[in-house]
Design a protein around this motif. Structure first.
Motif, PDB file in Angstrom:
ATOM      1  N   ILE A  15       0.906  10.787   7.869  1.00  0.00           N
ATOM      2  CA  ILE A  15       0.003   9.866   7.385  1.00  0.00           C
ATOM      3  C   ILE A  15       0.059   9.308   6.080  1.00  0.00           C
ATOM      4  O   ILE A  15       0.106   8.171   5.601  1.00  0.00           O
ATOM      5  N   LEU A  16      -0.016  10.460   5.146  1.00  0.00           N
ATOM      6  CA  LEU A  16      -0.011  10.358   3.872  1.00  0.00           C
ATOM      7  C   LEU A  16       1.103   9.507   3.374  1.00  0.00           C
ATOM      8  O   LEU A  16       1.277   8.814   2.519  1.00  0.00           O
ATOM      9  N   VAL A  17       2.505  10.039   3.801  1.00  0.00           N
ATOM     10  CA  VAL A  17       3.615   9.729   3.370  1.00  0.00           C
ATOM     11  C   VAL A  17       3.679   8.122   3.744  1.00  0.00           C
ATOM     12  O   VAL A  17       4.390   7.072   3.146  1.00  0.00           O
ATOM     13  N   PHE A  18       3.244   7.709   4.888  1.00  0.00           N
ATOM     14  CA  PHE A  18       3.296   6.293   5.336  1.00  0.00           C
ATOM     15  C   PHE A  18       2.588   5.494   4.577  1.00  0.00           C
ATOM     16  O   PHE A  18       2.753   4.329   3.992  1.00  0.00           O
ATOM     17  N   LEU A  19       1.347   5.937   4.044  1.00  0.00           N
ATOM     18  CA  LEU A  19       0.512   5.243   3.101  1.00  0.00           C
ATOM     19  C   LEU A  19       1.355   5.180   1.648  1.00  0.00           C
ATOM     20  O   LEU A  19       1.104   4.090   1.020  1.00  0.00           O
ATOM     21  N   TRP A  20       1.835   6.131   1.507  1.00  0.00           N
ATOM     22  CA  TRP A  20       2.603   6.366   0.043  1.00  0.00           C
ATOM     23  C   TRP A  20       3.593   5.113   0.026  1.00  0.00           C
ATOM     24  O   TRP A  20       3.740   4.445  -0.680  1.00  0.00           O
ATOM     25  N   MET A  21       4.311   4.986   1.401  1.00  0.00           N
ATOM     26  CA  MET A  21       5.358   4.014   1.383  1.00  0.00           C
ATOM     27  C   MET A  21       5.096   2.583   1.320  1.00  0.00           C
ATOM     28  O   MET A  21       5.518   1.537   0.661  1.00  0.00           O
ATOM     29  N   LEU A  22       3.487   2.456   2.019  1.00  0.00           N
ATOM     30  CA  LEU A  22       2.919   1.074   1.910  1.00  0.00           C
ATOM     31  C   LEU A  22       2.456   0.753   0.597  1.00  0.00           C
ATOM     32  O   LEU A  22       2.546  -0.470   0.104  1.00  0.00           O
ATOM     33  N   VAL A  23       2.075   1.711  -0.086  1.00  0.00           N
ATOM     34  CA  VAL A  23       1.508   1.367  -1.625  1.00  0.00           C
ATOM     35  C   VAL A  23       2.960   1.142  -2.376  1.00  0.00           C
ATOM     36  O   VAL A  23       2.803  -0.046  -3.276  1.00  0.00           O
ATOM     37  N   ALA A  24       3.952   1.780  -2.278  1.00  0.00           N
ATOM     38  CA  ALA A  24       5.050   1.646  -3.084  1.00  0.00           C
ATOM     39  C   ALA A  24       5.498   0.143  -2.793  1.00  0.00           C
ATOM     40  O   ALA A  24       6.307  -0.310  -3.751  1.00  0.00           O
ATOM     41  N   ILE A  25       5.570  -0.106  -1.523  1.00  0.00           N
ATOM     42  CA  ILE A  25       6.030  -1.427  -1.204  1.00  0.00           C
ATOM     43  C   ILE A  25       5.439  -2.580  -1.770  1.00  0.00           C
ATOM     44  O   ILE A  25       5.684  -3.646  -2.060  1.00  0.00           O
ATOM     45  N   GLY A  26       3.968  -2.317  -1.733  1.00  0.00           N
ATOM     46  CA  GLY A  26       3.119  -3.237  -2.311  1.00  0.00           C
ATOM     47  C   GLY A  26       3.565  -3.395  -3.872  1.00  0.00           C
ATOM     48  O   GLY A  26       3.418  -4.503  -4.465  1.00  0.00           O
ATOM     49  N   LEU A  27       3.728  -2.249  -4.483  1.00  0.00           N
ATOM     50  CA  LEU A  27       4.078  -2.383  -6.009  1.00  0.00           C
ATOM     51  C   LEU A  27       5.551  -2.890  -6.288  1.00  0.00           C
ATOM     52  O   LEU A  27       5.531  -3.756  -7.105  1.00  0.00           O
ATOM     53  N   VAL A  28       6.291  -2.869  -5.393  1.00  0.00           N
ATOM     54  CA  VAL A  28       7.331  -3.648  -5.374  1.00  0.00           C
ATOM     55  C   VAL A  28       7.388  -5.044  -5.376  1.00  0.00           C
ATOM     56  O   VAL A  28       7.801  -6.022  -6.064  1.00  0.00           O
ATOM     57  N   ILE A  29       6.641  -5.530  -4.515  1.00  0.00           N
ATOM     58  CA  ILE A  29       6.260  -6.967  -4.044  1.00  0.00           C
ATOM     59  C   ILE A  29       5.535  -7.436  -5.238  1.00  0.00           C
ATOM     60  O   ILE A  29       5.945  -8.748  -5.872  1.00  0.00           O
ATOM     61  N   ILE A  30       4.444  -6.700  -5.752  1.00  0.00           N
ATOM     62  CA  ILE A  30       3.925  -7.355  -6.975  1.00  0.00           C
ATOM     63  C   ILE A  30       4.414  -7.305  -8.193  1.00  0.00           C
ATOM     64  O   ILE A  30       4.543  -8.346  -9.079  1.00  0.00           O
ATOM     65  N   SER A  31       5.369  -6.223  -8.661  1.00  0.00           N
ATOM     66  CA  SER A  31       5.892  -6.376  -9.749  1.00  0.00           C
ATOM     67  C   SER A  31       7.226  -7.330  -9.878  1.00  0.00           C
ATOM     68  O   SER A  31       7.743  -7.805 -10.661  1.00  0.00           O
ATOM     69  N   SER A  32       7.597  -7.905  -8.521  1.00  0.00           N
ATOM     70  CA  SER A  32       9.036  -8.801  -8.537  1.00  0.00           C
ATOM     71  C   SER A  32       8.289 -10.193  -8.939  1.00  0.00           C
ATOM     72  O   SER A  32       9.025 -11.287  -9.037  1.00  0.00           O
ATOM     73  N   ARG A  33       7.093 -10.505  -8.650  1.00  0.00           N
ATOM     74  CA  ARG A  33       6.557 -11.912  -9.077  1.00  0.00           C
ATOM     75  C   ARG A  33       6.271 -11.943 -10.405  1.00  0.00           C
ATOM     76  O   ARG A  33       6.292 -11.319 -11.560  1.00  0.00           O
TER      77      ARG A  33
END
Length: 77
Positions: free
Chosen positions: A59-77
């Protein structure tokens, strides 16, 4: 928003490392080069504390991946 996600990622990283270190060691497969143990590739079902720790880690790794993907999306804008 970026700073919140970055802080969350850092906190999740520390928690994941702590949870991995808390998990019980599996003595059967600790030595890959030991050919004496035939149970190296056998799967045994986790029970009790070990099962809880495996689920918590997943569960923690899944949450970590979601946050990391969110960071990638935000930083690409």
């Amino acid at each position: 928003m970026y700073q919140v996600l970055l802080t969350t990622l850092l906190i999740l990283s520390v928690i994941i490392v702590a949870v991995i270190f808390i998990q019980p060691a599996k003595n059967q497969s600790s030595n890959v080069f030991d050919s004496g143990t035939g149970a190296l590739f056998e799967r045994s079902k986790a029970r009790g504390f070990e099962a809880v720790m495996q689920r918590l880690t997943a569960i923690l790794v899944f949450l970590w991946m979601l946050v990391a993907i969110g960071l990638v999306i935000i930083s690409s804008r």
